[in-house]
Scaffold this active site. Structure first.
Site, PDB file in Angstrom:
ATOM      1  N   GLY A 116       0.773  -1.199   0.012  1.00 50.54           N
ATOM      2  CA  GLY A 116      -0.101   0.139   0.034  1.00 50.54           C
ATOM      3  C   GLY A 116       0.793   1.190  -0.009  1.00 50.54           C
ATOM      4  N   GLY A 153      -1.693   7.560   0.238  1.00 47.32           N
ATOM      5  CA  GLY A 153      -1.947   7.748   1.679  1.00 47.32           C
ATOM      6  C   GLY A 153      -0.978   7.788   2.680  1.00 47.32           C
ATOM      7  N   TYR A 208     -14.041  -5.172   9.912  1.00 52.21           N
ATOM      8  CA  TYR A 208     -12.781  -4.099  10.083  1.00 52.21           C
ATOM      9  C   TYR A 208     -12.031  -4.288  11.196  1.00 52.21           C
ATOM     10  CZ  TYR A 208      -9.649  -0.282   9.452  1.00 52.21           C
ATOM     11  OH  TYR A 208      -8.673   0.738   9.546  1.00 52.21           O
ATOM     12  N   GLY A 240       1.083   5.038   3.402  1.00 51.20           N
ATOM     13  CA  GLY A 240       2.036   4.238   2.568  1.00 51.20           C
ATOM     14  C   GLY A 240       3.003   5.044   1.702  1.00 51.20           C
ATOM     15  N   SER A 300      -5.305  -0.564  13.701  1.00 54.10           N
ATOM     16  CA  SER A 300      -6.175   0.459  14.153  1.00 54.10           C
ATOM     17  C   SER A 300      -6.693   0.491  15.505  1.00 54.10           C
ATOM     18  CB  SER A 300      -7.425   0.370  13.133  1.00 54.10           C
ATOM     19  OG  SER A 300      -8.380   1.335  13.395  1.00 54.10           O
TER      20      SER A 300
END
Length: 329
Positions: free
Chosen positions: A44, A48, A202, A50, A177
Site C-alpha cells: 500500500g 495515503g 474491519y 504508505g 487500528s
C-alpha cells in the site's frame, strides 16, 4: 432559537477543544537514520500513509519496493517518489492481498531476486467496501487486512532472518487500528458473510493483526527479527471512501482537521521502522511513537494460538512450508 444557537456554539467549542488536545499529542519520528544498502517493502506504498512512508524511507537512501494491486497508481507513485527523493532505486510491484496466488507470486519474486529484506511494512488495508467471499473462500475485508498480511509475512521470513543481525534486527510492522478495540475473534465465524456489520469485520481484522504480531514475536525468539503493531490513530485517508464517497469526503475533511493527516499518520510507522530503541521491542503495540497497550483480549495466548492454526490452514500453508518459514538460521 437562542437555545439552538447556544447548543451549536457549545458543540463547535467542544470540537475545537478535542482538535487542540488531539493535535498536541501527535508525535513525529525524529530518527535521522540513513538506510543506504537496506531494502524495504511497503505494501500500500502508493497512496495515503504508505506513500509518505515509502517516500521518507527512499529519501534516507533505502531501496524501496512499493506494492499495490493497481498498476497505474503504482507507476505514478514510483515516479513521484523518485522525483521527490532523487532516489532511482524505487520499484513498483503488483500485489493483490485479496488473492493467495498473487501473494505467493509476489513473495517468490522477492525471495528469488532480492539479496536482503530489512524492513517489511504491512501498511495496505481496506475499509468497508463490501461483505463477500474472495475466490480463496475468505471474507474480503478479512483477507486483505489480515490473512494476506499473515501469509506474506511468513513467506518473507527467511529473507528477513537472513538480513537481520545482532544489534540491527530486521523489522516487521503490522498496521492495526484503534478500531481493534471493537474486534472479536470468533474463530468459527470470522469469514461469514451477512453475519457481522462491515465495521465490525474491519475491527475483527485489526484485532487479528495484534494477536498475530504477539504470536509471531514468540515464534521469532532467538532470531534477529522483531515484529510490532502500529496504530496510526485517526487518519484522513481514502479508506473512508469505501463506504460512501460523499460521507467519506466529509469524514476525511473532519479527521484531517481534528486528528491526523496522512503525513502525521505515517510518523509512528517510521518511528518503529527506524528508531534504535523500537528495534529492541518485539510483540509491541505502538501509538504516537511510543509503546502503548492494545485491548486486553489481544493478549490472550490461547486465542492467538487458535487463530494462528486456523490462519495457516486458510492461507493453505503446508507443514513443510511453515517449518521452512520459521526455521532459525
Amino acid at each position: 432559537m437562542y437555545g439552538f444557537l447556544l447548543m451549536i456554539a457549545i458543540i463547535i467549542i467542544l470540537i475545537l477543544i478535542v482538535a487542540v488536545v488531539q493535535k498536541s499529542t501527535n508525535a513525529i519520528c525524529i530518527s535521522r537514520k540513513r538506510l543506504e544498502g537496506k531494502t524495504v517493502i511497503v505494501t500500500g506504498g502508493t497512496a495515503g500513509m504508505g506513500l509518505h512512508i515509502a517516500t521518507d524511507l527512499a529519501d534516507r537512501g533505502a531501496k524501496v519496493i512499493v506494492a499495490c494491486p493497481f498498476e497505474k497508481e503504482g507507476i505514478n507513485a514510483r515516479k513521484q517518489i523518485v522525483q521527490e527523493t532523487e532516489n532511482e532505486n524505487v520499484i513498483f510491484k503488483l500485489l493483490d492481498l485479496g488473492s493467495l496466488k498473487s501473494i505467493r507470486k509476489f513473495a517468490a519474486d522477492i525471495v528469488q531476486n532480492e539479496d536482503r529484506l530489512d524492513i517489511l511494512i504491512n501498511n495496505a488495508g481496506i475499509g468497508v467496501p463490501g461483505d463477500f467471499l474472495t475466490p480463496d473462500g475468505m471474507n474480503f475485508i478479512m483477507q486483505v487486512n489480515y490473512y494476506g498480511a499473515f501469509l506474506l509475512t511468513l513467506l518473507l521470513l527467511p529473507l528477513l532472518k537472513k538480513s537481520g543481525k545482532k544489534g540491527e534486527p530486521s523489522r516487521i510492522l503490522l498496521t492495526t487500528s484503534v478500531l481493534h478495540n471493537i474486534g472479536q475473534v470468533d474463530i468459527d465465524n470470522l469469514n461469514l458473510t451477512n453475519y457481522w456489520f462491515r465495521l465490525q469485520i474491519y475491527g475483527n481484522s485489526k484485532l487479528c493483526l495484534v494477536l498475530f504480531g504477539n504470536q509471531l514475536a514468540k515464534e521469532l525468539k532467538g532470531s534477529h527479527v522483531v515484529v510490532n503493531n502500529v496504530d496510526p490513530g485517526a487518519v484522513g485517508t481514502r479508506i473512508f471512501d469505501s463506504g460512501n464517497k460523499v460521507i467519506g469526503f466529509f469524514l476525511k475533511l473532519v479527521i484531517n482537521c481534528m486528528f491526523k493527516t496522512p503525513w502525521l499518520g505515517a510518523q509512528t510507522a517510521l518511528h518503529v521502522a527506524l528508531d534504535k530503541k523500537a528495534g529492541e521491542v518485539s510483540g509491541g503495540y505502538f501509538q504516537n511513537c511510543r509503546v502503548s497497550r492494545a485491548v486486553k483480549r489481544a493478549y490472550c495466548e490461547d486465542t492467538a494460538e487458535r487463530l494462528w492454526k486456523e490462519s495457516v490452514t486458510l492461507v493453505q500453508l503446508t507443514k513443510n512450508e511453515l517449518e521452512e518459514c520459521l526455521r532459525v538460521l
